[in-house]
Design a protein around this motif. Sequence first.
Motif, mmCIF file in Angstrom:
data_model
loop_
_atom_site.group_PDB
_atom_site.id
_atom_site.type_symbol
_atom_site.label_atom_id
_atom_site.label_comp_id
_atom_site.label_asym_id
_atom_site.label_seq_id
_atom_site.Cartn_x
_atom_site.Cartn_y
_atom_site.Cartn_z
ATOM 1 N N GLY A 212 -9.637 1.712 15.939
ATOM 2 C CA GLY A 212 -8.339 1.200 15.508
ATOM 3 C C GLY A 212 -7.820 1.927 14.284
ATOM 4 O O GLY A 212 -6.637 2.287 14.217
ATOM 5 N N HIS B 24 -10.968 -4.486 6.500
ATOM 6 C CA HIS B 24 -12.402 -4.365 6.793
ATOM 7 C C HIS B 24 -12.739 -2.977 7.312
ATOM 8 O O HIS B 24 -13.774 -2.397 6.942
ATOM 9 C CB HIS B 24 -12.814 -5.430 7.815
ATOM 10 C CG HIS B 24 -12.766 -6.827 7.282
ATOM 11 N ND1 HIS B 24 -13.613 -7.272 6.281
ATOM 12 C CD2 HIS B 24 -11.965 -7.875 7.601
ATOM 13 C CE1 HIS B 24 -13.346 -8.541 6.011
ATOM 14 N NE2 HIS B 24 -12.338 -8.928 6.788
ATOM 15 N N ASP B 25 -11.879 -2.430 8.157
ATOM 16 C CA ASP B 25 -12.124 -1.087 8.691
ATOM 17 C C ASP B 25 -12.070 -0.033 7.592
ATOM 18 O O ASP B 25 -12.811 0.960 7.639
ATOM 19 C CB ASP B 25 -11.095 -0.750 9.775
ATOM 20 C CG ASP B 25 -11.369 -1.484 11.082
ATOM 21 O OD1 ASP B 25 -12.516 -1.940 11.280
ATOM 22 O OD2 ASP B 25 -10.442 -1.608 11.896
ATOM 23 N N ARG C 109 6.201 -5.957 2.197
ATOM 24 C CA ARG C 109 6.601 -5.713 3.585
ATOM 25 C C ARG C 109 8.115 -5.809 3.729
ATOM 26 O O ARG C 109 8.737 -5.040 4.473
ATOM 27 C CB ARG C 109 5.913 -6.723 4.511
ATOM 28 C CG ARG C 109 6.364 -6.657 5.980
ATOM 29 C CD ARG C 109 6.106 -5.281 6.601
ATOM 30 N NE ARG C 109 6.729 -5.172 7.918
ATOM 31 C CZ ARG C 109 6.140 -5.515 9.061
ATOM 32 N NH1 ARG C 109 4.894 -6.013 9.055
ATOM 33 N NH2 ARG C 109 6.770 -5.385 10.209
ATOM 34 N N ILE D 295 2.753 -0.040 9.595
ATOM 35 C CA ILE D 295 1.320 -0.283 9.446
ATOM 36 C C ILE D 295 1.099 -1.223 8.267
ATOM 37 O O ILE D 295 1.415 -0.878 7.120
ATOM 38 C CB ILE D 295 0.566 1.038 9.206
ATOM 39 C CG1 ILE D 295 0.788 1.999 10.383
ATOM 40 C CG2 ILE D 295 -0.914 0.788 8.964
ATOM 41 C CD1 ILE D 295 0.556 3.458 10.038
ATOM 42 N N GLU D 296 0.587 -2.404 8.533
ATOM 43 C CA GLU D 296 0.213 -3.357 7.480
ATOM 44 C C GLU D 296 -1.258 -3.124 7.150
ATOM 45 O O GLU D 296 -2.142 -3.403 7.960
ATOM 46 C CB GLU D 296 0.433 -4.787 7.964
ATOM 47 C CG GLU D 296 1.894 -5.181 8.053
ATOM 48 C CD GLU D 296 2.227 -6.342 7.131
ATOM 49 O OE1 GLU D 296 1.689 -6.377 6.005
ATOM 50 O OE2 GLU D 296 3.022 -7.184 7.551
ATOM 51 N N SER E 220 5.437 -11.226 2.535
ATOM 52 C CA SER E 220 5.168 -10.267 1.470
ATOM 53 C C SER E 220 6.449 -9.562 1.063
ATOM 54 O O SER E 220 7.161 -9.022 1.911
ATOM 55 C CB SER E 220 4.140 -9.240 1.959
ATOM 56 O OG SER E 220 4.101 -8.100 1.132
ATOM 57 N N ARG F 169 -3.268 -4.670 5.272
ATOM 58 C CA ARG F 169 -4.103 -5.873 5.226
ATOM 59 C C ARG F 169 -4.777 -6.125 6.565
ATOM 60 O O ARG F 169 -5.849 -6.733 6.620
ATOM 61 C CB ARG F 169 -3.270 -7.084 4.800
ATOM 62 C CG ARG F 169 -2.254 -7.545 5.817
ATOM 63 C CD ARG F 169 -1.344 -8.640 5.270
ATOM 64 N NE ARG F 169 -2.068 -9.809 4.829
ATOM 65 C CZ ARG F 169 -2.472 -10.802 5.630
ATOM 66 N NH1 ARG F 169 -2.233 -10.729 6.931
ATOM 67 N NH2 ARG F 169 -3.121 -11.835 5.150
ATOM 68 N N ASP F 170 -4.186 -5.661 7.652
ATOM 69 C CA ASP F 170 -4.777 -5.831 8.978
ATOM 70 C C ASP F 170 -5.961 -4.899 9.207
ATOM 71 O O ASP F 170 -6.696 -5.063 10.184
ATOM 72 C CB ASP F 170 -3.724 -5.581 10.065
ATOM 73 C CG ASP F 170 -2.590 -6.591 10.032
ATOM 74 O OD1 ASP F 170 -2.803 -7.707 9.508
ATOM 75 O OD2 ASP F 170 -1.490 -6.260 10.515
ATOM 76 N N HIS F 171 -6.127 -3.913 8.324
ATOM 77 C CA HIS F 171 -7.182 -2.916 8.507
ATOM 78 C C HIS F 171 -8.127 -2.875 7.310
ATOM 79 O O HIS F 171 -8.873 -1.896 7.147
ATOM 80 C CB HIS F 171 -6.553 -1.538 8.725
ATOM 81 C CG HIS F 171 -5.574 -1.497 9.850
ATOM 82 N ND1 HIS F 171 -5.951 -1.404 11.171
ATOM 83 C CD2 HIS F 171 -4.207 -1.577 9.856
ATOM 84 C CE1 HIS F 171 -4.882 -1.409 11.945
ATOM 85 N NE2 HIS F 171 -3.810 -1.514 11.173
ATOM 86 N N GLN G 235 1.325 -13.010 3.191
ATOM 87 C CA GLN G 235 2.378 -13.205 4.184
ATOM 88 C C GLN G 235 3.084 -14.518 3.892
ATOM 89 O O GLN G 235 2.415 -15.557 3.832
ATOM 90 C CB GLN G 235 1.783 -13.221 5.592
ATOM 91 C CG GLN G 235 1.330 -11.860 6.083
ATOM 92 C CD GLN G 235 0.838 -11.907 7.516
ATOM 93 O OE1 GLN G 235 0.250 -12.884 7.946
ATOM 94 N NE2 GLN G 235 1.090 -10.859 8.269
#
Length: 204
Positions: A66, A52-53, A19, A45-46, A16, A48-50, A14
């Motif tokens: 999520g 770990h999930d 993006r 939908i970014e 990016s 990088r925010d998900h 960021q």
Amino acid sequence: MKRTIAVVAAGLRQPSSTRLLADRLAEATRRELVRLGAEVDLETIELRDHGHDLVNNLVVGYPSEGLERVLRKVAHADGLIAVTPTFTASYNGLFKMFVEVLDDTALVDKPVLIAATGGTGRHSLVLEHGLRPLFSYLRALVVPTGVFAAPEDWGAAGVTEEPLARRIDRAAAELAREVGHRDPPAFDDPFESPVPFSELLPRD
């Protein structure tokens, strides 16, 4: 008619450029759909925010709440804009993980616009040798024009300069046309016609 476009950006930093390209493609698609008479919702939908999930999903076999919401947004969208940075001549690992946890039928017959960013224009073949075969395998309908942006494409005046702006507008128009003449995706509601409890019990 209201149309929903899911925008997936797999950039890691960021700010990016991935993006930035995703936002420009989304806005161009929104303008074209509005011109065709549609109301438009953009769901960005970014990945990088998900991150770990996504890893947890691959390890344990099911998504977090999520991530489940994100996967549902993509599956229920009328169209998809998918943008990834280029790593070692292909889409990055974050993008690959996301595709791996999608339901096998989530993108069937869904219009998809593919795009990528990279450190040099020589990586532009990632569109035709990486992304297009991937989405064709998933039975998506990939629009003819893919958009690749190298550092030299981002001029002082941004994407209002040619030739990147032309590619963005052409790809967005192709996506909007495909979305515009299709019915919204249809999904069965598992709670609409539940199996009666009596039929679930074993019979003598």
